[in-house]
Structures are given as structure tokens and as C-alpha cells.
Scaffold this motif. Structure first.
Motif, PDB file in Angstrom:
ATOM      1  N   TYR A  59       0.826  -1.199   0.000  1.00  0.00           N
ATOM      2  CA  TYR A  59       0.000   0.000   0.000  1.00  0.00           C
ATOM      3  C   TYR A  59       0.865   1.257   0.000  1.00  0.00           C
ATOM      4  O   TYR A  59       2.041   1.231   0.373  1.00  0.00           O
ATOM      5  N   GLN A  97       4.481   0.536   1.761  1.00  0.00           N
ATOM      6  CA  GLN A  97       4.736  -0.811   2.271  1.00  0.00           C
ATOM      7  C   GLN A  97       4.656  -1.777   1.098  1.00  0.00           C
ATOM      8  O   GLN A  97       3.642  -1.842   0.405  1.00  0.00           O
ATOM      9  N   LYS A 112       8.662  -8.185   3.381  1.00  0.00           N
ATOM     10  CA  LYS A 112       7.833  -6.984   3.569  1.00  0.00           C
ATOM     11  C   LYS A 112       8.758  -5.821   3.912  1.00  0.00           C
ATOM     12  O   LYS A 112       9.477  -5.872   4.906  1.00  0.00           O
ATOM     13  N   MET A 152       6.101 -12.274  15.361  1.00  0.00           N
ATOM     14  CA  MET A 152       5.426 -13.450  15.923  1.00  0.00           C
ATOM     15  C   MET A 152       3.999 -13.123  16.370  1.00  0.00           C
ATOM     16  O   MET A 152       3.126 -13.971  16.349  1.00  0.00           O
ATOM     17  N   ASN A 153       3.779 -11.890  16.840  1.00  0.00           N
ATOM     18  CA  ASN A 153       2.435 -11.434  17.221  1.00  0.00           C
ATOM     19  C   ASN A 153       1.737 -12.347  18.224  1.00  0.00           C
ATOM     20  O   ASN A 153       0.607 -12.796  18.003  1.00  0.00           O
ATOM     21  N   TRP A 154       2.393 -12.609  19.311  1.00  0.00           N
ATOM     22  CA  TRP A 154       1.767 -13.409  20.357  1.00  0.00           C
ATOM     23  C   TRP A 154       0.803 -12.546  21.169  1.00  0.00           C
ATOM     24  O   TRP A 154       0.948 -11.320  21.245  1.00  0.00           O
ATOM     25  N   LYS A 170       3.248  -2.459  20.770  1.00  0.00           N
ATOM     26  CA  LYS A 170       2.160  -1.970  19.938  1.00  0.00           C
ATOM     27  C   LYS A 170       1.875  -0.523  20.283  1.00  0.00           C
ATOM     28  O   LYS A 170       2.050  -0.117  21.431  1.00  0.00           O
ATOM     29  N   GLU A 176      -3.290  -1.770  14.837  1.00  0.00           N
ATOM     30  CA  GLU A 176      -3.180  -2.666  13.682  1.00  0.00           C
ATOM     31  C   GLU A 176      -2.041  -2.295  12.738  1.00  0.00           C
ATOM     32  O   GLU A 176      -1.934  -2.843  11.646  1.00  0.00           O
ATOM     33  N   SER A 178       1.613  -2.210  11.049  1.00  0.00           N
ATOM     34  CA  SER A 178       2.683  -3.206  10.877  1.00  0.00           C
ATOM     35  C   SER A 178       3.832  -2.871  11.817  1.00  0.00           C
ATOM     36  O   SER A 178       4.106  -1.698  12.073  1.00  0.00           O
ATOM     37  N   ARG A 447      -5.102   5.683   2.172  1.00  0.00           N
ATOM     38  CA  ARG A 447      -4.300   4.522   1.798  1.00  0.00           C
ATOM     39  C   ARG A 447      -4.793   3.943   0.478  1.00  0.00           C
ATOM     40  O   ARG A 447      -6.006   3.820   0.285  1.00  0.00           O
TER      41      ARG A 447
ATOM     42  N   PRO B  96      -3.246 -10.024   7.472  1.00  0.00           N
ATOM     43  CA  PRO B  96      -1.780 -10.108   7.389  1.00  0.00           C
ATOM     44  C   PRO B  96      -1.068  -8.981   8.137  1.00  0.00           C
ATOM     45  O   PRO B  96      -0.073  -9.232   8.826  1.00  0.00           O
ATOM     46  N   ASN B  97      -1.570  -7.750   8.035  1.00  0.00           N
ATOM     47  CA  ASN B  97      -0.917  -6.639   8.715  1.00  0.00           C
ATOM     48  C   ASN B  97      -0.942  -6.793  10.235  1.00  0.00           C
ATOM     49  O   ASN B  97      -0.002  -6.429  10.926  1.00  0.00           O
ATOM     50  N   VAL B  98      -2.036  -7.316  10.756  1.00  0.00           N
ATOM     51  CA  VAL B  98      -2.164  -7.522  12.202  1.00  0.00           C
ATOM     52  C   VAL B  98      -1.310  -8.721  12.618  1.00  0.00           C
ATOM     53  O   VAL B  98      -0.718  -8.740  13.694  1.00  0.00           O
ATOM     54  N   GLY B  99      -1.266  -9.722  11.751  1.00  0.00           N
ATOM     55  CA  GLY B  99      -0.323 -10.814  11.936  1.00  0.00           C
ATOM     56  C   GLY B  99      -0.759 -11.924  12.863  1.00  0.00           C
ATOM     57  O   GLY B  99       0.023 -12.818  13.160  1.00  0.00           O
ATOM     58  N   LYS B 100      -1.988 -11.860  13.380  1.00  0.00           N
ATOM     59  CA  LYS B 100      -2.452 -12.970  14.218  1.00  0.00           C
ATOM     60  C   LYS B 100      -3.964 -13.108  14.076  1.00  0.00           C
ATOM     61  O   LYS B 100      -4.657 -12.124  13.792  1.00  0.00           O
TER      62      LYS B 100
END
Lengths: 450, 243
Positions: A59, A97, A112, A152-154, A170, A176, A178, A447, B96-100
Motif C-alpha cells: 500500500y 509498504q 515486507k 510473531m504477534n503473540w 504496539k 493494527e 505493521s 491509503r 496479514p498486517n495484524v499478523g495474528k
């Protein structure tokens, strides 16, 4: 480095940029858009779904921001002590991006990149980072191996993730967005079960090297760190257990869960224990002290969808690594003193110390102990599709200071989205939000996805 | 006497099918006629606004057994790579951007428009509904369906079914009190190959979204078996590899 902008140029510049966007997207693109929208019939050409071994997308974003400055706030004094920025300051962001992937057999290469142009009162810079870039091998649907830079976004929290041991923080103002990953080697092993209460089990071991030039911002270097996550879909609830050890950061353990209670209500929670966390604090005179303790962090939240299509996201976050209201007040007192010293003597020594403390400790995204997050968004108000108004409040629950953002998003044009946001940042002197450098902010984001 | 017996037998013979229709079996037959138990397919979802403007999504779907469905947005670019997963009453969305993956509810809609998540990630009707009553209406049956649990998106369905092909023609989705939420229209019966003959177009409108409508066009429906692990959170970012 750029010079200081003249007073009032912020709002004017922002309005010009906003008007340009409206003009551009309304007149420049609409002939094309309308052609596509009205000419097509209800057809489904299967050539549209043909798969290619490669993919390139991403984007392009234009994101101007205007900040209304609070000249009495401690952080204003810290950031603007040697300049007069006027009542407002603006910031222009342009982002590209790019994502690309190449797939062959069981392997897939994914990259990315994130290129950001920033023009603010302080800087004019263009920076490109590789946010992710890894090779993925999938010998079977139950085994996936990834090597390279990856997020990993746990965790299950929306605004905060106290159990995301391998991720960068975050921004609760934009959860949200990246984020840049770390270089890791990971394996995902998954097993599904058709009988019983346990439906799925996944095991994710991860290696995170931290050496000079490799993840050197992850923590102490010259360590090979090891983390793992165990996932269970048990009794219709997602449950994760995780840990991180290895020396770059102190050993930590975490757990999270998420479950749909009804067709329109989801609850989630997350907690972590950080062994031997060291906190540096400062008193009102500038004396620093260090304390080491086991920090407990937790988050509990819900997402509720009303019959009128209003979504509520509510989260409470306890940040065990944060500062108490008294510690925050002491820090702001010290900043005030340092500023007073600078204006009286011209000596920036104390201010530099305050800046250093801010960058490494107090300037974190959320330096306080207890927070509340509430977001209320209304989908398609008055049955008008693609418009979503929303209000978001992030509050320091201890000192009752908060930011309140109203926003309006529009997603009605294919591959475009637009968001206009703005709101006050409110708090008394000595409170977290009351001492932020801004009284309010207004931003606009356009965007285009390709 | 003989005449009376003939009349009675004739009445019974013509009346029997109406009483003999087993709603549950009919519903199961409808499910199998609409799709094999495990399959893959492509759909185009089109949201049409009152002024005629449209927004389109292309969506790849895989299904296994009674309660496992997953989907991948192939287009437009703004949605590409988003995946959805449903395991029984549990639903997730991966951006995908949020990733989870994050949990979503059946009444939300990942595409906006009139279709909600339970329409897009639909399971077999017989999995979610009991057939309470079957009425005969000329060339059609009218099936009255009741949700098996409170977690199903619509409490009641009224389903008009073509007798000859055992395929739905129209479904009204109702609340427990009988309020109409939306109507689904099944159109353009087409042979997809492999013995799959079913409506290729599903249209919907709703009194809650006056003058809006949404359309689903089906393509490339074919039988395919998948491993259970495909329907897990871990696999959601990798769904593209199935195509």
C-alpha cells in the motif's frame, strides 16, 4: 535537520493537504472507479482467480498530522526547550509498504519492506526497513518451519500484549499498524483432534539470536535466546502458554485466552510474569534509583457487538513494569526543574539527563501502571455502507488522564481507505496525559492498496 | 363399495408423499446437493449500494466434514491474504498486517454488506437446524427450520425447496419472534461437474439494509479432501498454499 516552522503554518498546511487528498481522490480517480463500478455485470471470470507463483502488493499511504501544543506540559518543555514551535506543529508522513512472495513446492520466500518519509518540526527523513523477510518450509500441513526476520504477534489483547515476548511494542493509538520483526528460526507443529474437548494443539519453539548486528536491539547481546508457545483449542477457547529465556532479556512466562461466549460477545485475557525486572526511577531532584523485582502484567478484555451493529472493545491493562502516579509526578517535577535550570542558566545538563530518562524509561508508549481502553465503533450508521464512525479512549486509570479520539473511516472505494481522526488529550498537571506535549491532535490517512 | 375403495386408495396414494417427507432427510439431501461434504470453491461476493455502486471480493473456500470451513480473500488488493476460519461455533479472522488471528462473531461481517460471517462461512444446514415442519406448496416444499442452539446466527429459517431437484429457491432468515432479518434467493442452477448441480448465484436483501443487496457467485466447486490441520489458527497465514 529542519528549522522551526512559523506559527499557524500547521493548521494551514494540514488543511491544504487534506483538500488536496479530497480533490485527488474525488476527481482524479472517480472516472476510473465509476467505469469499473457501473460497467461490469454480475460475472465471475475464472481467469481472475488464476494463481501465480509470485505475488507483489502493498500500500501507499499519505498521513498528515497536526498537533496542538501544550506549552505548560513537561514533555513540551523537554522537546521544545530551545525553540518556539507556536501553537501547533504538523507532521507529514508518506509510507510505501511493499510485500512480495515467491512460492515453489513446499517453500515460500516472503519479504515486507516499509519505507517512510517523515517531515516534522524536528526531521525530514526517508527510511526503509525490512519489516519481515523469511523463508518458510511446509513439508506438511502440520509442520511449518520459518527462518528469517519475522513478527510473531503473540497474545490476545487488542491494544496491549503483555505476553508478546518476541514483538516490539504496539501503539494502542493504532494497534493494527505493521511492526518490524526480529530474526528468528521457528517451527510450528500442529495436531488436530476429532474427538474430545481438545480440538487443536500447536507447539511453536523459537530461537532468537542476539549478537552484534543481529537483533542487537532485542536485549543484551551475545546470547542465543529460546522461546516457546503452546496453543490449545480446548472447550471452544483459545489458550496459549509461552515463555522466553536465554539472557538477552530476563526469563518470562505468559498465558493468554480468548473465547466466544455468545454469537456477539468475545472475552480475552493475557498475563505475564517477568523475573528480575529492573526499573530505574528518578525523584523530583533528579536522583535516580534502581529496583529489581518480579513484574506481573495482565490484561482482561471483551469485544461486544450490539444488535445495532455497534462494536465495543473494552480492555483493562495492568502494567507491572510501569510507574506509579507518584513516580510519574516525581519525573514530571524533575523535568520542570531541569527546564527551570536551563532557562535560568542556559545549562542543558539536567535537561539532557531528563531526555535520556525519557528515551529509555518514561517515554515508553505506556509508562503508567493501570490503563483502560474503550473503543466504540458503529458500522454502517443509518444503513449507509462503508462509513464507520468510532470513538477511542485510552486512559491512565490511576491519574484519570486520557486521550479521546473520534474518527470516521470510509472504505467504499475498492482498494482505498480513508480515515479522519481527532481529539483532545486531557489531564491535570502531573498526570501522564496532562503532561504530554500535545493538547490535541488531528490526523488524516489515505491509503491505496495495490 | 369397490368405487369407494378405489377413491380411498387414490386419496391415500396422492396424500402419502406429503406425510412421507422426512424434513431431516430432505435437509441433508439439500446440503449434499449444494456441495460435497469436503470441497473447495471460489466465490465472488458483490455488495450493491442503493445507487448501483458495487464492491467486489473474491474468496477461496475450503470445507471439511460437518464443522470445518476456511476461506482466503484473493481480491481486491486491500483484502488479499485475509483468511477466515470456522470450527463449529468458533470463528477467526486473520489480517496479514495484524499478523495474528482474532476471534470474530457470526453476526459480524468481514466484507460489510448484507452477508454476515455465518452466511460466508456457512456450515451444512442440517448441522445447525432441525426441520420442524414440511409443507407442500405446488412444485415446492416449504421447510420450517429451528436453530439447534442459541449460538446459531438465525433462530428460524423458512426454506422454499424445489421438489424436483431438492435445491433451495428462497430462504427467509428470522428471529425467534419471527422478525425477518434477511432473505436469500438461490438462482441460476448450473452444472459444476463431478455431479455437482446447484444454484450458481445467491442473492440477499434485508429490511435492515433497505435498498442494499449482496450477491454471491460460485465457481469451480469441486470435491477435495484436506487434512484436519488445514483448519487451525497456525495454518491461517498459509492458506494460499492450498490453491
Amino acid at each position: 535537520m529542519r528549522g522551526v516552522r512559523g506559527q499557524g503554518s500547521g493548521v494551514r498546511g494540514f488543511l491544504k493537504a487534506f483538500a488536496f487528498c479530497i480533490f485527488f481522490f474525488t476527481f482524479h480517480l472517480s472516472p476510473f472507479t465509476f467505469h469499473v463500478l457501473f460497467a461490469a455485470e454480475y460475472t465471475f471470470d475464472v481467469s481472475e482467480i488464476e494463481k501465480k507463483p509470485y505475488h507483489v502488493g502493498g500500500y501507499l499511504e499519505f498521513y498528515p498530522i497536526v498537533f496542538g501544543l501544550d506549552k505548560n506540559a513537561a514533555l513540551y518543555k523537554l522537546n521544545f526547550y530551545d525553540r518556539d514551535a507556536g501553537g501547533t506543529t504538523e507532521q507529514y508522513n508518506g509510507t510505501l509498504q511493499l510485500e512480495g512472495s515467491l512460492e515453489k513446492g513446499i517453500s515460500r520466500l516472503y519479504v515486507k519492506t516499509y519505507t517512510n518519509y517523515l517531515n516534522s518540526y524536528q526531521y525530514e527523513t526517508t527510511k526503509t526497513n525490512i519489516f519481515e523477510g523469511y523463508l518458510s518450509l511446509k513439508p506438511s500441513s502440520s509442520l511449518i518451519m520459518d527462518t528469517g526476520k519475522k513478527t510473531m504477534n503473540w497474545g490476545k489483547g487488542y491494544a496491549w500484549n503483555p505476553a508478546a515476548f518476541l514483538d516490539r511494542s504496539k501503539d494502542p493509538n493504532d494497534p493494527e499498524l505493521s511492526r518490524e520483526g526480529f530474526i528468528v528460526a521457528s517451527v510450528d507443529y500442529t495436531k488436530s483432534f476429532t474427538e474430545g474437548h481438545l480440538k487443536t494443539f500447536s507447539f511453536t519453539p523459537v530461537l532468537i539470536p542476539a549478537y552484534s548486528g543481529v537483533n542487537d536491539d532485542f536485549g543484551e547481546v551475545d546470547h542465543l535466546n529460546f522461546a516457546s508457545k503452546f496453543y490449545f483449542l480446548f472447550l471452544d477457547a483459545d489458550i496459549d502458554f509461552m515463555f522466553l529465556t536465554g539472557g538477552s532479556r530476563t526469563t518470562r512466562y505468559g498465558m493468554d485466552f480468548s473465547k466466544n461466549i455468545t454469537t456477539n460477545l468475545e472475552i480475552h485475557g493475557e498475563c505475564s510474569l517477568i523475573n528480575g525486572y529492573t526499573q530505574t526511577s528518578v525523584d523530583g531532584s533528579g536522583n535516580t534509583s534502581r529496583s529489581t523485582y518480579d513484574a506481573v502484567n495482565y490484561l482482561i478484555g471483551l469485544r461486544y457487538l450490539s444488535q445495532q451493529d455497534t462494536t465495543f472493545i473494552l480492555e483493562y491493562y495492568h502494567n507491572g513494569t510501569g510507574y506509579s502516579p507518584k513516580e510519574m509526578r516525581d519525573y514530571f517535577l524533575f523535568v520542570d526543574k531541569a527546564y527551570g535550570m536551563y532557562t535560568a542558566t542556559g545549562n542543558p545538563g539536567m535537561l539532557n539527563k531528563a531526555i535520556n530518562l525519557t528515551q529509555n524509561m518514561y517515554g515508553r508508549m505506556n509508562p503508567g501502571k493501570n490503563y483502560l481502553y474503550l473503543r466504540i465503533s458503529q458500522k454502517d450508521p443509518f444503513d449507509i455502507l462503508y462509513w464507520t464512525p468510532a470513538v477511542t479512549m485510552i486512559a491512565n486509570a490511576d491519574d484519570k488522564s486520557f486521550s479521546l479520539m473520534s474518527e470516521l473511516t470510509y472504505t467504499g472505494i475498492t482498494n482505498f481507505d480513508f480515515r479522519l481522526r481527532g481529539g483532545p488529550i486531557v489531564g491535570t498537571r502531573g498526570s501522564e496525559y496532562g503532561e504530554k506535549q500535545n493538547d490535541y491532535r488531528v490526523d488524516f490517512r489515505a491509503r491505496y492498496y495495490f | 363399495m369397490r368405487k369407494i375403495l378405489v377413491v380411498i386408495l387414490f386419496v391415500l396414494a396422492t396424500a402419502m408423499p406429503a406425510y412421507a417427507v422426512d424434513g431431516t432427510k430432505l435437509l441433508q439431501q439439500i446440503d449434499r446437493n449444494l456441495s460435497p461434504e469436503s470441497y473447495e470453491s471460489y466465490r465472488k461476493i458483490i455488495n450493491v449500494e442503493p445507487d448501483g455502486r458495487k464492491k467486489e471480493f473474491t474468496y477461496y473456500t475450503v470445507k471439511k466434514g460437518r464443522e470445518k470451513v476456511a476461506g482466503l480473500f484473493v481480491a481486491p488488493a486491500s483484502e488479499k491474504g485475509r483468511t477466515t476460519l470456522r470450527l463449529g461455533d468458533n470463528m477467526w479472522l486473520y489480517i496479514p498486517n495484524v499478523g495474528k488471528p482474532v476471534r470474530i462473531t457470526s453476526l459480524q461481517s468481514v466484507v460489510g454488506g448484507v452477508f454476515n460471517n455465518s452466511d460466508i462461512l456457512s456450515l451444512d444446514y442440517a448441522v445447525e437446524y432441525n426441520a420442524e415442519k414440511v409443507e407442500e406448496q405446488g412444485k415446492e416444499y416449504l421447510l420450517h427450520l429451528k436453530a439447534k442452539t442459541k449460538t446459531v446466527a438465525y433462530d428460524r429459517l423458512k426454506m422454499w425447496v424445489q421438489k424436483e431437484k431438492a435445491l433451495p429457491v428462497k430462504i427467509e432468515c428470522l428471529t425467534e419472534a419471527g422478525m425477518l432479518i434477511k432473505t436469500l434467493y438461490f438462482k441460476d442452477v448450473k452444472d459444476f461437474g463431478g455431479g455437482i448441480v446447484r444454484p450458481a448465484v445467491l442473492e440477499t436483501d434485508s429490511p435492515l439494509y433497505k435498498d442494499y443487496k449482496s450477491i454471491m457467485i460460485f465457481a469451480k466447486i469441486k470435491k477435495r479432501d484436506f487434512k484436519d490441520e488445514v483448519f487451525t489458527l497456525t495454518f491461517m497465514p498459509k492458506m494460499e498454499s492450498l490453491r
